[in-house]
Enzyme design. Structure first.
Site, PDB file in Angstrom:
ATOM      1  N   ILE A 181       0.838  -1.202   0.000  1.00 58.81           N
ATOM      2  CA  ILE A 181       0.000   0.000   0.000  1.00 58.81           C
ATOM      3  C   ILE A 181       0.877   1.257   0.000  1.00 58.81           C
ATOM      4  O   ILE A 181       0.592   2.230  -0.703  1.00 58.81           O
ATOM      5  CB  ILE A 181      -0.937   0.020   1.235  1.00 58.81           C
ATOM      6  CG1 ILE A 181      -1.715  -1.298   1.332  1.00 58.81           C
ATOM      7  CG2 ILE A 181      -1.877   1.212   1.179  1.00 58.81           C
ATOM      8  CD1 ILE A 181      -2.662  -1.583   0.201  1.00 58.81           C
ATOM      9  N   ASP A 240      11.585   2.722   4.753  1.00 57.33           N
ATOM     10  CA  ASP A 240      11.339   1.306   5.068  1.00 57.33           C
ATOM     11  C   ASP A 240      12.548   0.738   5.782  1.00 57.33           C
ATOM     12  O   ASP A 240      13.681   1.157   5.521  1.00 57.33           O
ATOM     13  CB  ASP A 240      11.045   0.507   3.793  1.00 57.33           C
ATOM     14  CG  ASP A 240      10.211  -0.724   4.074  1.00 57.33           C
ATOM     15  OD1 ASP A 240       9.018  -0.728   3.701  1.00 57.33           O
ATOM     16  OD2 ASP A 240      10.737  -1.671   4.702  1.00 57.33           O
ATOM     17  N   THR A 295      -4.834   0.309   9.489  1.00 62.77           N
ATOM     18  CA  THR A 295      -6.047  -0.010  10.254  1.00 62.77           C
ATOM     19  C   THR A 295      -5.659  -0.219  11.722  1.00 62.77           C
ATOM     20  O   THR A 295      -4.705  -0.953  12.016  1.00 62.77           O
ATOM     21  CB  THR A 295      -6.704  -1.283   9.683  1.00 62.77           C
ATOM     22  OG1 THR A 295      -6.902  -1.062   8.286  1.00 62.77           O
ATOM     23  CG2 THR A 295      -8.033  -1.569  10.365  1.00 62.77           C
ATOM     24  N   ARG A 297      -8.529   2.414   2.517  1.00 61.82           N
ATOM     25  CA  ARG A 297      -9.664   1.541   2.181  1.00 61.82           C
ATOM     26  C   ARG A 297      -9.467   0.794   0.877  1.00 61.82           C
ATOM     27  O   ARG A 297     -10.357   0.062   0.437  1.00 61.82           O
ATOM     28  CB  ARG A 297     -10.931   2.398   2.107  1.00 61.82           C
ATOM     29  CG  ARG A 297     -11.105   3.246   3.348  1.00 61.82           C
ATOM     30  CD  ARG A 297     -12.198   4.269   3.172  1.00 61.82           C
ATOM     31  NE  ARG A 297     -13.519   3.700   3.328  1.00 61.82           N
ATOM     32  CZ  ARG A 297     -14.638   4.257   2.857  1.00 61.82           C
ATOM     33  NH1 ARG A 297     -14.576   5.376   2.188  1.00 61.82           N
ATOM     34  NH2 ARG A 297     -15.796   3.690   3.064  1.00 61.82           N
ATOM     35  N   LYS A 323     -13.314   2.164   9.601  1.00 66.00           N
ATOM     36  CA  LYS A 323     -12.684   1.038   8.901  1.00 66.00           C
ATOM     37  C   LYS A 323     -13.041  -0.293   9.585  1.00 66.00           C
ATOM     38  O   LYS A 323     -13.262  -1.313   8.923  1.00 66.00           O
ATOM     39  CB  LYS A 323     -11.164   1.244   8.885  1.00 66.00           C
ATOM     40  CG  LYS A 323     -10.360   0.096   8.338  1.00 66.00           C
ATOM     41  CD  LYS A 323     -10.308   0.037   6.833  1.00 66.00           C
ATOM     42  CE  LYS A 323      -9.513  -1.180   6.395  1.00 66.00           C
ATOM     43  NZ  LYS A 323      -9.182  -1.182   4.984  1.00 66.00           N
ATOM     44  N   ARG A 369     -18.358  -7.247   6.918  1.00 62.76           N
ATOM     45  CA  ARG A 369     -18.199  -8.318   5.929  1.00 62.76           C
ATOM     46  C   ARG A 369     -18.043  -9.671   6.616  1.00 62.76           C
ATOM     47  O   ARG A 369     -18.570 -10.680   6.149  1.00 62.76           O
ATOM     48  CB  ARG A 369     -17.012  -8.019   5.015  1.00 62.76           C
ATOM     49  CG  ARG A 369     -17.307  -6.803   4.147  1.00 62.76           C
ATOM     50  CD  ARG A 369     -16.102  -6.333   3.381  1.00 62.76           C
ATOM     51  NE  ARG A 369     -15.675  -7.292   2.371  1.00 62.76           N
ATOM     52  CZ  ARG A 369     -14.516  -7.214   1.717  1.00 62.76           C
ATOM     53  NH1 ARG A 369     -13.675  -6.243   1.994  1.00 62.76           N
ATOM     54  NH2 ARG A 369     -14.198  -8.099   0.811  1.00 62.76           N
ATOM     55  N   CYS A 405      -7.285  -8.868   6.563  1.00 67.69           N
ATOM     56  CA  CYS A 405      -8.267  -7.853   6.983  1.00 67.69           C
ATOM     57  C   CYS A 405      -9.491  -8.484   7.652  1.00 67.69           C
ATOM     58  O   CYS A 405      -9.684  -8.347   8.857  1.00 67.69           O
ATOM     59  CB  CYS A 405      -8.736  -7.035   5.784  1.00 67.69           C
ATOM     60  SG  CYS A 405      -7.419  -6.129   4.982  1.00 67.69           S
ATOM     61  N   TYR A 447      -4.942 -16.972   0.458  1.00 70.97           N
ATOM     62  CA  TYR A 447      -6.178 -16.630   1.176  1.00 70.97           C
ATOM     63  C   TYR A 447      -7.325 -16.291   0.236  1.00 70.97           C
ATOM     64  O   TYR A 447      -8.483 -16.326   0.639  1.00 70.97           O
ATOM     65  CB  TYR A 447      -5.951 -15.538   2.227  1.00 70.97           C
ATOM     66  CG  TYR A 447      -5.835 -14.121   1.718  1.00 70.97           C
ATOM     67  CD1 TYR A 447      -6.959 -13.406   1.316  1.00 70.97           C
ATOM     68  CD2 TYR A 447      -4.598 -13.486   1.664  1.00 70.97           C
ATOM     69  CE1 TYR A 447      -6.842 -12.103   0.855  1.00 70.97           C
ATOM     70  CE2 TYR A 447      -4.474 -12.185   1.213  1.00 70.97           C
ATOM     71  CZ  TYR A 447      -5.597 -11.508   0.815  1.00 70.97           C
ATOM     72  OH  TYR A 447      -5.487 -10.231   0.357  1.00 70.97           O
TER      73      TYR A 447
HETATM   74  N1  LIG Z   1      -2.694  -4.993   1.759  1.00 69.92           N
HETATM   75  C1  LIG Z   1      -3.930  -4.546   1.610  1.00 69.92           C
HETATM   76  O1  LIG Z   1      -4.673  -5.041   0.740  1.00 69.92           O
HETATM   77  C2  LIG Z   1      -4.438  -3.407   2.469  1.00 69.92           C
HETATM   78  C3  LIG Z   1      -5.651  -2.805   2.114  1.00 69.92           C
HETATM   79  C4  LIG Z   1      -6.102  -1.727   2.857  1.00 69.92           C
HETATM   80  C5  LIG Z   1      -5.362  -1.265   3.946  1.00 69.92           C
HETATM   81  N2  LIG Z   1      -4.187  -1.890   4.281  1.00 69.92           N
HETATM   82  C6  LIG Z   1      -3.452  -1.362   5.437  1.00 69.92           C
HETATM   83  O2  LIG Z   1      -2.119  -1.125   5.055  1.00 69.92           O
HETATM   84  C7  LIG Z   1      -1.227  -1.657   6.046  1.00 69.92           C
HETATM   85  C8  LIG Z   1       0.053  -2.034   5.348  1.00 69.92           C
HETATM   86  O3  LIG Z   1      -0.259  -3.109   4.481  1.00 69.92           O
HETATM   87  P1  LIG Z   1       0.723  -3.557   3.331  1.00 69.92           P
HETATM   88  O4  LIG Z   1      -0.013  -4.587   2.564  1.00 69.92           O
HETATM   89  O5  LIG Z   1       1.282  -2.387   2.606  1.00 69.92           O
HETATM   90  O6  LIG Z   1       1.877  -4.236   4.184  1.00 69.92           O
HETATM   91  P2  LIG Z   1       3.228  -4.857   3.616  1.00 69.92           P
HETATM   92  O7  LIG Z   1       3.567  -5.976   4.509  1.00 69.92           O
HETATM   93  O8  LIG Z   1       3.119  -5.096   2.140  1.00 69.92           O
HETATM   94  O9  LIG Z   1       4.272  -3.665   3.805  1.00 69.92           O
HETATM   95  C9  LIG Z   1       4.647  -3.155   5.019  1.00 69.92           C
HETATM   96  C10 LIG Z   1       6.005  -2.486   4.866  1.00 69.92           C
HETATM   97  O10 LIG Z   1       6.304  -1.826   6.096  1.00 69.92           O
HETATM   98  C11 LIG Z   1       7.681  -2.014   6.337  1.00 69.92           C
HETATM   99  N3  LIG Z   1       7.963  -1.781   7.753  1.00 69.92           N
HETATM  100  C12 LIG Z   1       7.760  -2.600   8.819  1.00 69.92           C
HETATM  101  N4  LIG Z   1       8.152  -1.999   9.951  1.00 69.92           N
HETATM  102  C13 LIG Z   1       8.594  -0.785   9.603  1.00 69.92           C
HETATM  103  C14 LIG Z   1       9.135   0.307  10.350  1.00 69.92           C
HETATM  104  N5  LIG Z   1       9.301   0.252  11.660  1.00 69.92           N
HETATM  105  N6  LIG Z   1       9.508   1.431   9.659  1.00 69.92           N
HETATM  106  C15 LIG Z   1       9.355   1.496   8.312  1.00 69.92           C
HETATM  107  N7  LIG Z   1       8.862   0.493   7.575  1.00 69.92           N
HETATM  108  C16 LIG Z   1       8.472  -0.629   8.209  1.00 69.92           C
HETATM  109  C17 LIG Z   1       7.955  -3.432   5.884  1.00 69.92           C
HETATM  110  O11 LIG Z   1       9.337  -3.655   5.671  1.00 69.92           O
HETATM  111  C18 LIG Z   1       7.119  -3.488   4.613  1.00 69.92           C
HETATM  112  O12 LIG Z   1       7.867  -3.113   3.472  1.00 69.92           O
HETATM  113  C19 LIG Z   1      -2.003  -2.840   6.624  1.00 69.92           C
HETATM  114  O13 LIG Z   1      -1.596  -3.159   7.924  1.00 69.92           O
HETATM  115  C20 LIG Z   1      -3.421  -2.331   6.595  1.00 69.92           C
HETATM  116  O14 LIG Z   1      -3.695  -1.639   7.773  1.00 69.92           O
HETATM  117  C21 LIG Z   1      -3.709  -2.933   3.567  1.00 69.92           C
END
Ligand SMILES: NC(=O)c1ccc[n+]([C@@H]2O[C@H](COP(=O)([O-])OP(=O)(O)OC[C@H]3O[C@@H](n4cnc5c(N)ncnc54)[C@H](O)[C@@H]3O)[C@@H](O)[C@H]2O)c1
Length: 461
Positions: free
Chosen positions: A17, A36, A128, A162, A215, A222, A269, A333
């Site tokens: 994201i 990151d 979230t 979202r 959220k 769902r 989620c 999943y």
């Molecule tokens: N994936 C989805 O479909 C989705 C959809 C809606 C919302 N979200 C929200 O987005 C959040 C992130 O999801 P994602 O899919 O991008 O996760 P992800 O696992 O793809 O990416 C998370 C990134 O954060 C980095 N990270 C971890 N700890 C860190 C820190 N201390 N400092 C900097 N970077 C750090 C990781 O190295 C990784 O690259 C979810 O927890 C959720 O709340 C996700």
């Protein structure tokens, strides 16, 4: 408050994201620094490559922005935050096996932000979160480390992300952006930022707590909805009715929006965020808390119990699965994603093992070594003739042309996602079933009718 007018945006967390968000902001003319802890991710972005495969636009979107100097990445969040006027945090919060919420990663990110935080900077959390987390947990960490006061010396806001992986840029255009601040100034600053980088409508909420709640409402809805569909499915099976036809007909009434039943609910989620909602009860007294959120709690149990129910439906055709071989299609999943977070494959695998089955898996999105590392056993070709039941767990599109004739002794195909061709499977002499198709009881009824007739005859005699 004196606003920090730096136009630089620091996006903390360059995952599935975070990177698309960074690209979206940079495409709207902002200079973005992606932060990151993963040095490989940072290096890839800085060479113009996307470490994220799920978003087609990223393959060509990252390089031009890096070349123009609008997008760069770093492992030094504190330094990036020092130069930024806006900080967007999208680092995951997860739950453990006991469903306890684990803030470790995002707490670490928040501390790194705190060390670089400047007066007048806007910090927005998008991950979230359980209700209350932005204002209390993160607000306190940031204040403690920076010696600045939230809402007074820096702006603090929450805006849930979202979007769904796979079509993020479309979702960013279409879904209204929900925003809440710890005070009105923070809300205004966050809304103004989103107006400058998004094309969607903006909905403002009374507080960060209320925006966090939004959220959790939409995701828990769902889970509860699917649990209701699953209960209807079990009822349909018991009554010899077809739940899919009944739900489709019911949903022609505009107030009925029942989802589809299935063999389980997976992903990071839907099966997870009900626990975030429940976390919000911890601050309430035990008695008050116990009377709340009964439906989300029950829905979780109903949906997890579908694994055991699925096995019982298969056994209704095959008899005991002890020492029998079963093939599960798809450990991801959901269909066409290479992700296993909280996949219902885990529960189904355990339930099948508990019934004594030899469980094999297939998933074209994972190598045999990856499947083994996940604790599964890929199906060796020489064991194909042993398969007695096939269970479709994740509806990958490749399964539309899957060759089921490889399993000459397969008695039943449980189509857990209503995705396969019934006629093709039945033509191979296999029993085809879905959750809620009423087949089991239709067969029972057919057996019961002659018995009832003979019973009447006995009474008459
Ligand atoms: N994936 C989805 O479909 C989705 C959809 C809606 C919302 N979200 C929200 O987005 C959040 C992130 O999801 P994602 O899919 O991008 O996760 P992800 O696992 O793809 O990416 C998370 C990134 O954060 C980095 N990270 C971890 N700890 C860190 C820190 N201390 N400092 C900097 N970077 C750090 C990781 O190295 C990784 O690259 C979810 O927890 C959720 O709340 C996700």
């Amino acid at each position: 408050m004196q606003t920090n007018f730096s136009s630089i945006v620091a996006v903390v967390g360059m995952g599935k994201i975070g990177l698309p968000l960074a690209v979206q902001y940079a495409q709207h003319g902002r200079q973005v620094i992606g932060c990151d802890i993963d040095a490989t991710v940072v290096e890839k972005i800085n060479t113009g490559q996307s470490p994220i495969q799920e978003e087609p636009e990223l393959a060509t979107g990252v390089a031009p922005l890096v070349q123009k100097g609008l997008l760069s990445a770093t492992v030094d969040t504190t330094e990036a935050v020092k130069s930024a006027g806006v900080v967007v945090v999208i680092v995951p919060v997860v739950i453990d096996d006991q469903h306890r919420v684990n803030f470790q990663g995002i707490d670490a990110a928040t501390k790194a932000i705190g060390f670089g935080l400047q007066p007048g900077t806007l910090v927005i959390y998008e991950t979230t979160l359980p209700v209350g987390t932005t204002a209390r947990r993160f607000g306190q960490i940031l204040e403690h480390i920076s010696n600045l006061q939230a809402g007074h010396d820096f702006y603090l806001a929450y805006s849930p992300e979202r979007v769904s992986s796979g079509h993020i840029f479309r979702d960013l255009r279409v879904y209204p952006k929900i925003v809440g601040g710890v005070n009105e100034q923070s809300l205004d600053a966050a809304a103004a930022f989103y107006r400058s980088v998004l094309d969607s409508a903006i909905i403002t909420m009374a507080s960060t707590d209320e925006a966090e709640f939004v959220k959790l409402i939409e995701t828990t809805y769902r889970d509860v909805n699917i649990a209701l569909a699953n209960e209807y499915a079990c009822f349909a099976d018991a009554q010899g009715l077809d739940v899919a036809a009944a739900i489709a007909a019911a949903n022609t009434q505009p107030y009925s929006h029942i989802h589809s039943p299935g063999v389980g609910v997976g992903g990071h989620c839907i099966p997870v965020y009900p626990y975030f909602l429940l976390k919000g009860l911890e601050e309430l007294t035990q008695n008050t808390g116990e009377r709340m959120l009964l439906l989300p709690r029950t829905a979780r149990s109903v949906n997890d119990a579908m694994a055991e129910y699925t096995v019982s439906r298969i056994e209704a055709v095959t008899g005991s699965l002890a020492q029998r071989s079963v093939l599960m299609l798809g450990v991801a999943y959901r269909g066409n994603v290479r992700e296993t977070a909280f996949s219902s494959a885990r529960l189904l695998h355990s339930a099948l093992l508990a019934h004594g089955a030899n469980v094999y898996v297939d998933d074209p999105l994972f190598s045999a070594a990856e499947l083994c590392a996940l604790g599964y056993t890929p199906l060796p070709e020489e064991h194909e003739h042993e398969i007695r039941a096939v269970l479709l767990q994740a509806n990958h599109s490749t399964y539309q042309s899957f060759d089921f004739s490889r399993f000459p002794h397969c008695q039943v195909v449980m189509d857990g996602r209503c995705a396969l061709d019934r006629a093709y499977i039945e033509a191979l002499g296999m029993h085809y079933m879905t959750i809620g198709d009423g087949n089991r009881c239709k067969q029972r009824k057919q057996q019961v009718v002659p018995l009832a007739v003979s019973g009447e005859a006995a009474i008459g005699g």
